[in-house]
Design an enzyme around this catalytic site. Structure first.
Site, PDB file in Angstrom:
ATOM      1  N   ILE A 183       1.004  -4.983   8.306  1.00 47.81           N
ATOM      2  CA  ILE A 183       2.420  -4.739   8.582  1.00 47.81           C
ATOM      3  C   ILE A 183       2.755  -3.259   8.436  1.00 47.81           C
ATOM      4  O   ILE A 183       2.465  -2.641   7.411  1.00 47.81           O
ATOM      5  CB  ILE A 183       3.290  -5.575   7.619  1.00 47.81           C
ATOM      6  N   GLY A 215       1.982   4.562   4.573  1.00 48.52           N
ATOM      7  CA  GLY A 215       2.418   3.430   3.753  1.00 48.52           C
ATOM      8  C   GLY A 215       2.579   2.131   4.520  1.00 48.52           C
ATOM      9  O   GLY A 215       3.008   2.129   5.662  1.00 48.52           O
ATOM     10  N   SER A 216       2.262   1.011   3.909  1.00 48.34           N
ATOM     11  CA  SER A 216       2.269  -0.246   4.656  1.00 48.34           C
ATOM     12  C   SER A 216       2.158  -1.449   3.728  1.00 48.34           C
ATOM     13  O   SER A 216       2.225  -1.340   2.508  1.00 48.34           O
ATOM     14  CB  SER A 216       1.113  -0.250   5.655  1.00 48.34           C
ATOM     15  N   ARG A 217       1.946  -2.632   4.336  1.00 50.87           N
ATOM     16  CA  ARG A 217       1.902  -3.893   3.610  1.00 50.87           C
ATOM     17  C   ARG A 217       0.917  -4.824   4.315  1.00 50.87           C
ATOM     18  O   ARG A 217       0.776  -4.784   5.539  1.00 50.87           O
ATOM     19  CB  ARG A 217       3.308  -4.500   3.612  1.00 50.87           C
ATOM     20  N   LEU A 268       0.853  -1.186   0.000  1.00 52.65           N
ATOM     21  CA  LEU A 268       0.000   0.000   0.000  1.00 52.65           C
ATOM     22  C   LEU A 268       0.889   1.236   0.000  1.00 52.65           C
ATOM     23  O   LEU A 268       1.666   1.448   0.936  1.00 52.65           O
ATOM     24  CB  LEU A 268      -0.897   0.038   1.235  1.00 52.65           C
TER      25      LEU A 268
END
Length: 201
Positions: free
Chosen positions: A137, A167-169, A81
């Site tokens: 995450i 921002g991330s995952r 993301l």
């Protein structure tokens, strides 16, 4: 817009008003721009959830950056993301949240595969007719995962369950009895995009 946005927008607008009152118009303009960006980041659009009972929907908006086969026949699908994606996370299946485990860790950039193992994350397991787990995450910018549900809560497919700030995952583990329908490079959308389908029992 997600309610968490107001924790950032209200202070920015108050500071912008104060700067404008003092005649610091450039500063006021920058603060208003930042407030607008926060509102954009925390947007929370409605989604039409597929009615297919056997479908697994994406838990996040973003780009599929990795698909990795696991020794037990399951597949690990990673979604990145960016700060421009919607960051509201949704339940990929219907059921009850049977486990919600917070794991402290580092803050590698979320597109780095080390993030899956070493970064701070919240691992959620949902069990209904089927069971699967996925991890929210944190990344180099995302420093907080905000759960909106807790262990024991019932969820429908596509329900809002959490928010990762900036921002991330998201990693989701599709068991061996679930056929993968997404591929690396796909753009997916939380609660709407079908990424897998359970096989008939």
């Amino acid at each position: 817009m997600a309610k968490d946005a107001w924790y950032f927008i209200v202070p920015l607008l108050l500071l912008a008003a104060a700067a404008g009152y003092l005649g610091w118009l450039i500063t006021a303009g920058i603060l208003i721009f930042l407030a607008g960006f926060v509102a954009f980041f925390f947007r929370d659009p409605e989604r039409t959830v597929p009615s297919d009972k056997q479908a697994v929907v994406s838990p996040a908006d973003g780009k599929v950056i990795r698909i990795k086969d696991q020794p037990d026949g399951s597949k690990l699908l990673s979604i990145f993301l960016s700060i421009f994606d919607v960051h509201v996370n949704r339940a990929p299946i219907e059921g009850a949240i049977v486990r919600q485990e917070y794991r402290p860790g580092k803050f590698f950039i979320a597109s780095d595969d080390r993030a899956s193992v070493e970064n701070e994350q919240l691992v959620i397991t949902i069990r209904g007719e089927w069971e699967l787990s996925f991890a929210l995450i944190a990344g180099i910018v995302a420093r907080r995962i905000v759960p909106w549900k807790k262990a024991g809560d019932a969820v429908s497919k596509g329900d809002r369950i959490a928010l990762i700030r900036f921002g991330s995952r998201v990693d989701i583990l599709l068991p061996a009895n679930c056929d993968l329908l997404a591929k690396q490079g796909d753009r997916v959308y939380a609660g709407r995009s079908i990424i897998g389908r359970w096989r008939e029992r």
